[in-house]
Design an enzyme around this catalytic site. Sequence first.
Site, mmCIF file in Angstrom:
data_model
loop_
_atom_site.group_PDB
_atom_site.id
_atom_site.type_symbol
_atom_site.label_atom_id
_atom_site.label_comp_id
_atom_site.label_asym_id
_atom_site.label_seq_id
_atom_site.Cartn_x
_atom_site.Cartn_y
_atom_site.Cartn_z
ATOM 1 N N ASN A 26 47.948 43.325 18.578
ATOM 2 C CA ASN A 26 48.350 44.320 17.582
ATOM 3 C C ASN A 26 47.395 44.214 16.397
ATOM 4 O OD1 ASN A 26 49.514 42.466 15.550
ATOM 5 N ND2 ASN A 26 50.995 42.065 17.180
ATOM 6 N N GLY A 34 54.831 40.257 24.804
ATOM 7 C CA GLY A 34 54.132 40.728 25.999
ATOM 8 C C GLY A 34 52.929 39.865 26.347
ATOM 9 N N VAL A 35 51.848 40.533 26.736
ATOM 10 C CA VAL A 35 50.656 39.812 27.175
ATOM 11 C C VAL A 35 50.034 39.030 26.013
ATOM 12 C CG1 VAL A 35 49.014 41.736 26.859
ATOM 13 C CG2 VAL A 35 48.619 40.032 28.645
ATOM 14 N N ASP A 36 50.159 39.557 24.808
ATOM 15 C CA ASP A 36 49.646 38.882 23.608
ATOM 16 C C ASP A 36 50.320 37.508 23.448
ATOM 17 O OD1 ASP A 36 48.272 38.582 21.214
ATOM 18 O OD2 ASP A 36 49.439 40.072 20.107
ATOM 19 N N SER A 128 48.709 49.086 26.257
ATOM 20 C CA SER A 128 49.648 50.072 25.676
ATOM 21 C C SER A 128 50.826 50.450 26.571
ATOM 22 C CB SER A 128 48.930 51.365 25.243
ATOM 23 O OG SER A 128 48.248 51.184 24.020
ATOM 24 N N THR A 129 50.852 49.941 27.811
ATOM 25 C CA THR A 129 51.922 50.404 28.717
ATOM 26 C C THR A 129 53.188 49.562 28.639
ATOM 27 O OG1 THR A 129 51.227 49.115 30.646
ATOM 28 C CG2 THR A 129 50.215 51.283 30.344
ATOM 29 N N GLY A 130 53.219 48.568 27.741
ATOM 30 C CA GLY A 130 54.425 47.768 27.549
ATOM 31 C C GLY A 130 55.202 48.297 26.360
ATOM 32 N N VAL A 131 55.309 47.468 25.341
ATOM 33 C CA VAL A 131 56.066 47.818 24.136
ATOM 34 C C VAL A 131 55.539 49.111 23.487
ATOM 35 C CG1 VAL A 131 56.610 47.006 21.789
ATOM 36 C CG2 VAL A 131 56.676 45.424 23.702
ATOM 37 N N TYR A 132 54.245 49.375 23.596
ATOM 38 C CA TYR A 132 53.663 50.558 22.946
ATOM 39 C C TYR A 132 53.982 51.866 23.669
ATOM 40 C CZ TYR A 132 51.134 47.835 19.389
ATOM 41 O OH TYR A 132 50.805 47.035 18.321
HETATM 42 P P1 ADP Z 1 51.283 46.891 24.451
HETATM 43 O O1 ADP Z 1 51.873 46.524 23.117
HETATM 44 O O2 ADP Z 1 49.806 47.223 24.377
HETATM 45 O O3 ADP Z 1 52.101 47.901 25.187
HETATM 46 P P2 ADP Z 1 52.377 44.721 26.097
HETATM 47 O O4 ADP Z 1 51.952 43.292 26.097
HETATM 48 O O5 ADP Z 1 53.768 45.033 25.683
HETATM 49 O O6 ADP Z 1 51.279 45.492 25.235
HETATM 50 O O7 ADP Z 1 52.148 45.317 27.552
HETATM 51 C C1 ADP Z 1 50.897 45.618 28.088
HETATM 52 C C2 ADP Z 1 50.925 45.352 29.583
HETATM 53 O O8 ADP Z 1 50.731 43.957 29.822
HETATM 54 C C3 ADP Z 1 52.252 45.721 30.257
HETATM 55 O O9 ADP Z 1 51.960 46.437 31.448
HETATM 56 C C4 ADP Z 1 52.865 44.354 30.569
HETATM 57 O O10 ADP Z 1 53.684 44.398 31.730
HETATM 58 C C5 ADP Z 1 51.626 43.534 30.827
HETATM 59 N N1 ADP Z 1 51.739 42.067 30.752
HETATM 60 C C6 ADP Z 1 52.662 41.299 30.113
HETATM 61 N N2 ADP Z 1 52.388 39.985 30.293
HETATM 62 C C7 ADP Z 1 51.269 39.924 31.067
HETATM 63 C C8 ADP Z 1 50.489 38.854 31.628
HETATM 64 N N3 ADP Z 1 50.791 37.575 31.416
HETATM 65 N N4 ADP Z 1 49.396 39.189 32.381
HETATM 66 C C9 ADP Z 1 49.060 40.483 32.602
HETATM 67 N N5 ADP Z 1 49.751 41.524 32.110
HETATM 68 C C10 ADP Z 1 50.849 41.249 31.356
#
Ligand code: ADP
Length: 181
Positions: A26, A34-36, A128-132
Site C-alpha cells: 500500500n 494479504g500478500v503484503d 489489486s484482486t484482494g482487499v483492493y
Molecule cells: P491488494 O490490496 O492489492 O488487493 P491483497 O494482498 O489483498 O492485495 O491481494 C492480492 C492478491 O494476492 C490476492 O489475489 C490474494 O489472494 C493474493 N495473495 C495473498 N497472499 C498471497 C501469497 N502468500 N502469495 C501469493 N499471493 C497471495
Amino acid sequence: MITCTVEAVLGDITKLSVDAIVNAANSSLLGGGGVDGAIHRAAGPELLAECRRIAEARRDVEGGPCPAGEAVITGAYKLPCRKIIHTVGPVWYGGSRGEPALLASCYRNSIILARDSACHSIAFPNISTGVYGYPKELAVAVAIDAVMETLPKTPSITKLVFVCFDRVNLDLYNEKLGIRN
Ligand code: ADP
C-alpha cells in the site's frame, strides 16, 4: 519479440527462488494484510526497517510515499528471492478512476525496475484482486497485456511467473495465456 517464459502457477509467492518477487503493497510502504503481510512476516523485521527508510526519503511524494502505479525495490532478507519490488495497485472504484492504466503501470514499472536492478526472473501476485477489489477477470487481462507490451523492451528478463493464490485466478491466467489443463 518476447524471449521470456511467461507462466502461471498456484502457490505462495514468499516461497519462490526467483530474482525478484513483487509485493502488492500500500502507498505507506509500511506493510498491510494479504500478500503484503505474508511477505513482511516471512522476510523478517529488517524489511520493515528498509521500507521505513524509503518511506521517510519519499515522504514528500504526492500520493506517496509510493503512489498507485509506482514501484520501489528492497532487499529480500529471509526470503529465498534476491529482491522485493513493492508496487501499489489501484483500489477498484468501478473502473472510471483510471484503474486499468494504474494497474498496467504496476506491471510495467515493476518489470523495468527488475531489469534496472539486474534481475532476470520476476514473480507477480494478482495485484489489486484482494482487499483492493479489482475484478479478477478484468485484472488478468490488464496484467497479461501490460506484461506482453513491456517484455519486448526488457530482453534481459527471461522468466516471468504469475503466482496465483486461488484456483479461480490460476484458471483465468491459464485460459488467457492459452494453456488448458
Ligand atoms: P491488494 O490490496 O492489492 O488487493 P491483497 O494482498 O489483498 O492485495 O491481494 C492480492 C492478491 O494476492 C490476492 O489475489 C490474494 O489472494 C493474493 N495473495 C495473498 N497472499 C498471497 C501469497 N502468500 N502469495 C501469493 N499471493 C497471495
